[in-house]
Design a protein around this motif. Structure first.
Motif, short mmCIF file in Angstrom:
data_model
loop_
_atom_site.label_atom_id
_atom_site.label_comp_id
_atom_site.label_asym_id
_atom_site.label_seq_id
_atom_site.Cartn_x
_atom_site.Cartn_y
_atom_site.Cartn_z
N ALA A 198 0.97 -1.20 -0.06
CA ALA A 198 0.05 -0.12 -0.13
C ALA A 198 0.75 1.04 -0.14
CB ALA A 198 -0.81 -0.21 1.02
N LEU A 199 2.08 1.38 0.81
CA LEU A 199 2.96 2.29 0.95
C LEU A 199 3.45 2.68 -0.58
CD1 LEU A 199 4.23 2.22 4.57
CD2 LEU A 199 2.32 3.78 3.65
N GLY A 200 3.70 1.68 -1.19
CA GLY A 200 4.31 1.94 -2.66
C GLY A 200 3.31 2.70 -3.58
N HIS A 201 2.06 2.17 -3.56
CA HIS A 201 1.02 2.99 -4.43
C HIS A 201 0.70 4.34 -3.70
CE1 HIS A 201 -0.10 -0.60 -6.72
NE2 HIS A 201 -0.22 -1.29 -5.66
N TYR A 202 0.65 4.50 -2.50
CA TYR A 202 0.54 5.85 -1.91
C TYR A 202 1.65 6.92 -2.42
CZ TYR A 202 1.75 9.38 1.82
OH TYR A 202 2.34 10.70 2.06
N THR A 203 2.88 6.51 -2.45
CA THR A 203 4.00 7.21 -2.63
C THR A 203 3.97 7.56 -4.15
OG1 THR A 203 5.22 6.43 -0.80
CG2 THR A 203 6.44 7.65 -2.13
N LEU A 204 3.58 6.44 -4.96
CA LEU A 204 3.41 6.93 -6.45
C LEU A 204 2.46 8.15 -6.61
CD1 LEU A 204 3.32 3.44 -8.13
CD2 LEU A 204 5.03 5.20 -8.82
N GLY A 205 1.34 8.14 -5.89
CA GLY A 205 0.42 9.37 -5.90
C GLY A 205 1.01 10.50 -5.31
N GLY B 216 -5.81 7.84 -8.70
CA GLY B 216 -5.88 6.37 -8.81
C GLY B 216 -5.01 5.51 -7.71
N SER B 217 -3.99 6.09 -7.68
CA SER B 217 -2.79 5.54 -6.55
C SER B 217 -3.38 5.57 -5.23
CB SER B 217 -1.59 6.13 -7.03
OG SER B 217 -1.08 5.79 -8.01
N SER B 218 -3.97 7.16 -4.95
CA SER B 218 -4.42 7.46 -3.50
C SER B 218 -5.63 6.30 -3.23
CB SER B 218 -4.80 8.63 -3.45
OG SER B 218 -5.54 9.05 -2.48
N ASP B 219 -6.64 6.09 -4.09
CA ASP B 219 -7.83 5.39 -4.01
C ASP B 219 -7.40 3.92 -3.55
OD1 ASP B 219 -9.05 7.65 -4.16
OD2 ASP B 219 -9.84 7.00 -6.24
N TYR B 220 -6.34 3.47 -4.53
CA TYR B 220 -5.99 2.24 -4.43
C TYR B 220 -5.29 1.92 -3.06
CZ TYR B 220 -4.96 -2.64 -5.74
OH TYR B 220 -4.71 -3.87 -5.91
N SER B 221 -4.46 2.70 -2.65
CA SER B 221 -3.63 2.66 -1.45
C SER B 221 -4.69 2.41 -0.20
CB SER B 221 -2.76 3.50 -1.48
OG SER B 221 -3.03 4.91 -1.14
N ARG B 222 -5.42 3.33 -0.15
CA ARG B 222 -6.41 3.25 0.81
C ARG B 222 -7.40 2.12 0.76
NH1 ARG B 222 -10.44 6.90 0.02
NH2 ARG B 222 -9.64 7.66 -1.96
N HIS B 223 -7.69 1.50 -0.47
CA HIS B 223 -8.51 0.43 -0.73
C HIS B 223 -7.68 -0.61 -0.05
CE1 HIS B 223 -11.27 -2.63 -2.45
NE2 HIS B 223 -10.15 -3.22 -3.22
N LEU C 267 -2.92 7.40 6.53
CA LEU C 267 -3.93 7.37 5.84
C LEU C 267 -4.22 8.92 5.36
CD1 LEU C 267 -6.63 6.31 4.68
CD2 LEU C 267 -7.65 6.63 6.83
N PHE C 268 -3.47 9.82 6.51
CA PHE C 268 -3.64 11.30 6.11
C PHE C 268 -2.97 11.86 4.96
CE2 PHE C 268 0.22 11.00 8.65
CZ PHE C 268 1.18 11.70 7.96
N GLY C 269 -1.92 11.02 4.64
CA GLY C 269 -1.18 11.45 3.51
C GLY C 269 -1.78 11.00 2.18
N MET C 270 -2.33 9.76 2.33
CA MET C 270 -3.25 9.27 1.20
C MET C 270 -4.46 10.25 0.61
SD MET C 270 -3.30 5.21 2.46
CE MET C 270 -1.80 4.29 2.47
N LEU C 271 -5.04 10.58 1.78
CA LEU C 271 -6.03 11.68 1.58
C LEU C 271 -5.48 12.99 0.91
CD1 LEU C 271 -8.01 10.92 5.11
CD2 LEU C 271 -8.79 10.20 2.65
N ALA C 272 -4.63 13.43 1.65
CA ALA C 272 -3.97 14.74 1.19
C ALA C 272 -3.54 14.62 -0.48
CB ALA C 272 -2.85 15.09 1.89
N VAL D 153 -9.70 18.18 4.17
CA VAL D 153 -10.52 18.23 5.64
C VAL D 153 -10.54 16.84 6.18
CG1 VAL D 153 -12.53 18.63 7.14
CG2 VAL D 153 -11.74 20.46 5.34
N LYS D 154 -11.00 15.90 5.57
CA LYS D 154 -10.79 14.63 5.96
C LYS D 154 -9.18 14.24 6.39
CE LYS D 154 -14.56 12.77 3.23
NZ LYS D 154 -14.74 11.75 1.94
N ALA D 155 -8.37 14.52 5.51
CA ALA D 155 -6.94 14.41 5.80
C ALA D 155 -6.62 14.83 7.18
CB ALA D 155 -5.88 14.81 4.74
N ALA D 156 -6.97 16.27 7.36
CA ALA D 156 -6.52 16.93 8.54
C ALA D 156 -7.14 16.31 9.78
CB ALA D 156 -6.86 18.46 8.32
N ALA D 157 -8.35 15.69 9.62
CA ALA D 157 -9.15 15.21 10.81
C ALA D 157 -8.44 13.97 11.18
CB ALA D 157 -10.44 14.90 10.21
#
Length: 674
Positions: free
Chosen positions: A541-548, A562-569, A577-582, A602-606
């Motif tokens: 997951a962290l690989g997909h997130y960092t691509l995003g 797409g990378s953000s959504d897949y990493s959260r999936h 998760l805050f980074g994935m949302l941001a 806002v979701k990321a900051a929460a």
């Protein structure tokens, strides 16, 4: 269904239900005559352990083999159950619409008491509580209650019996660890343990150790010989037992006279100490073949077996766990060895098991991750997917299962490591202690994380994951401006390179290098390394997130989403998760979808561990869409810890395109931090 634990044996509650041994219901201390109907007893037990209300159709299918009137028989059983369990002012059998629930919240249930002890942490219980739990196991679960032509119920019964035998073995193991080595009570405890788990190597080792401390060498030789014959007959490796006995004899020979009885008076449990200065001892895991509930009994090689094989392969690609090979677990399964017994036989830390069922055009997979030595369910979930393409469905489910297993084991190992004295940590534990601090995302914890990662690589210079963690702490120092940037960037790159040298096939090592190259202003090379990480492990997951993360700033914004959504999936509860949302928010800003960007920011900051730059992204995105009051609230929160924070600090941290920079500067002017 939850039941309170009143003391050690439930003595203060009027109604008690005991399922170990024959089903027994007691009222005010007197046993209620056992109902003659086997299906009535089975229904009570099944409802008592159900976590939620059950559909009547399911109960009919469970217990009745197409009788003339299954619903009529179910109604009769429920009316009889009420006479056994209900009171004048308290209805415990609850029916609503087409569902049935048994509420025993004010009753004592032995199996529930045991289950709560397992989940709360059996390793935290004292000797008296362990003795009391052990005394509950007076017989097998629902002794003698198999029901002819009720395959679903009998399968459930078998699974419960296996689970409770594993609980019993865990209780005995932890009880043995609290008792003096040479005591008769400890020998009796070990004997019971071996009756339950005859191929549990740790139990045999403790017996040999106890005999050695008492200088009972002949008895030790006899026990070893019997164990070797049993292991050999079952095709299991007995050599570790022989080596252990040799070590015990050698150690006892070096002790001064009279010290044999006191040495090792309390045996350590597996995982308590791997031994400092040795190569890393990774957590071990066995993935048992999944049961295909849709297949005919005995049919193998279908979707369920394919899913188990896929999970084994994907876990091995992560390089963070020691994964038992497919041939071994399938061979144990063919000998009808259940997941719980397999975990002890293989001496692994974790066991994965599950089942698969196909209904119409959907496939559902139930999966469970259990800690072998405590019988604690670490994680369980149900994955449901359309079956338009069976292989694509299994690929998607397999990815999600593996990502979940990785994060759940990492969390469990972090929580265990944080409880240990720092001086006693081995490389694996120091690494996870570092992760615990790293995921707090503040300067002080980041420094603590660096200390523990350095300890891990000092204890094991070949531990690639620890180098990746160390690189991340230097990355944080540079990104958050917690130290001078140039040296921090150099150290992030250097330690990432050491991780790749240690293990070029570890996705985390490539992930660390990808982040370091981004810091060095080399986004193209960064993307190559990050793509290597996800190619090596598609569920990382962290690989997909960092691509995003890289794409959202200066690359393909659509791909970033797409990378953000897949990493959260893959990892919906990830510490990052805050980074994935941001990432999604920044990409949406670049695509001109500012209102949606503000909502995601806002979701990321929460998120509880969101750092100052994440709060700043939310403030700027809100400002762009005129939600000034909300934006100013974030600015106030930022200035509590960073009084001089301005848009320049945000832009210095990221590598945004000129157009995106202009948008963030525009937002900053509206809220007074330009």
């Amino acid at each position: 269904m939850e039941s309170a634990r009143p003391g050690l044996h439930g003595g203060e509650l009027a109604v008690q239900v005991r399922m170990l041994g024959p089903l027994t219901i007691s009222r005010a201390g007197s046993v209620v005559p056992q109902p003659s109907s086997r299906k009535l007893r089975a229904l009570i037990a099944y409802l008592a352990l159900a976590p939620h209300a059950l559909n009547r159709a399911h109960l009919c299918e469970l217990l009745w083999d197409v009788p003339n009137d299954p619903r009529g028989e179910l109604r009769w059983c429920l009316s009889k159950a009420r006479t056994l369990l209900d009171d004048a002012g308290r209805r415990r059998i609850e029916t609503a619409q087409d569902t049935v629930r048994l509420d025993l919240g004010d009753c004592y249930v032995d199996v529930t008491d045991i289950g709560q002890a397992m989940q709360q942490g059996i390793d935290t219980l004292d000797t008296d509580r362990l003795r009391a739990l052990s005394a509950l196991f007076i017989g097998d679960f629902l002794e003698g209650l198999e029901i002819d032509r009720s395959a679903l119920f009998n399968n459930w019964l078998t699974a419960q019996r296996r689970r409770l035998r594993a609980c019993h073995a865990a209780v005995l193991e932890h009880l043995a660890a609290t008792l003096p080595t040479g005591s008769q009570e400890r020998f009796a405890c070990l004997d019971k343990w071996l009756q339950l788990a005859p191929f549990d190597r740790h139990a045999h080792e403790l017996v040999l150790h106890a005999l050695g401390t008492r200088a009972q060498w002949r008895e030790g030789e006899e026990h070893l010989a019997a164990a070797v014959r049993a292991f050999e007959a079952d095709g299991l490796d007995w050599r570790p037992l022989r080596d252990k006995w040799r070590d015990i004899r050698a150690q006892q020979a070096t002790l001064p006279p009279g010290n044999a009885e006191t040495s090792g008076a309390r045996a350590s449990l597996p995982g308590q100490s791997h031994g400092a200065g040795t190569n890393v001892c990774r957590a071990s895991i066995a993935v048992m073949p999944f049961v295909d509930r849709s297949a005919h009994a005995g049919v193998r090689g279908g979707l369920a077996d394919g899913l188990a094989y896929d999970i084994i392969t994907r876990l091995a690609k992560l390089r963070s766990l020691f994964v038992i090979a497919q041939g071994t677990v399938f061979a144990l399964d063919q000998r009808s060895v259940g997941p719980e017994e397999a975990g002890r036989t293989l001496n692994v830390d974790y066991v994965v098991s599950g089942s698969l069922r196909r209904q119409a055009k959907r496939i559902a997979v139930d999966v469970e991750l259990v800690e072998s030595r405590t019988a604690r369910i670490v994680w369980a979930d149900v994955f449901d997917h359309t079956l338009d393409d069976a292989f694509l469905a299994l690929d998607e489910i397999g990815n999600r299962i593996v990502a979940s297993i990785e994060i759940e084991i990492e969390t469990a190992e972090r929580n265990r490591a944080i409880l240990k004295p720092p001086s006693s940590l081995d490389a694996w534990e120091a690494h996870h202690r570092g992760l615990w601090h790293m995921y707090r995302f503040n300067r002080a914890d980041n420094e603590q994380a660096r200390h523990f990662f350095e300890m891990a690589v000092r204890l094991d210079p070949t531990f690639s994951r620890a180098y990746a963690g160390l690189s991340f702490t230097h990355w944080q120092n540079a990104f958050q401006c917690w130290s001078e940037q140039k040296p921090a960037i150099d150290l992030a790159f250097e330690t990432a390179g050491q991780g790749l040298i240690a293990d070029n096939r570890d996705p985390a090592a490539h992930w660390a290098m990808g982040r370091a190259l981004w810091l060095r202003g080399q986004p193209d090379q960064s993307m190559i390394e990050l793509q290597s990480a996800v190619d090596l492990s598609p569920n990382f997951a962290l690989g997909h997130y960092t691509l995003g993360f890289v794409n959202c700033q200066s690359g393909d914004a659509e791909a970033a989403i797409g990378s953000s959504d897949y990493s959260r999936h893959l990892s919906p509860f990830d510490p990052l998760l805050f980074g994935m949302l941001a990432v999604r928010a920044i990409a949406l800003v670049r695509l001109g979808q500012h209102e949606e960007a503000a909502d995601w920011a806002v979701k990321a900051a929460a998120r509880p561990n969101a750092h100052v730059h994440i709060l700043a992204i939310a403030a700027h995105c809100l400002a762009l869409v005129g939600r000034i009051d909300e934006a100013l609230a974030f600015v106030a929160a930022i200035h509590k810890t960073h009084p001089s924070y301005r848009v320049a600090d945000l832009l210095a941290a990221f590598r945004l395109t000129p157009d995106a920079e202009a948008l963030f500067r525009k937002g900053a002017k509206r809220i007074g931090i330009s």
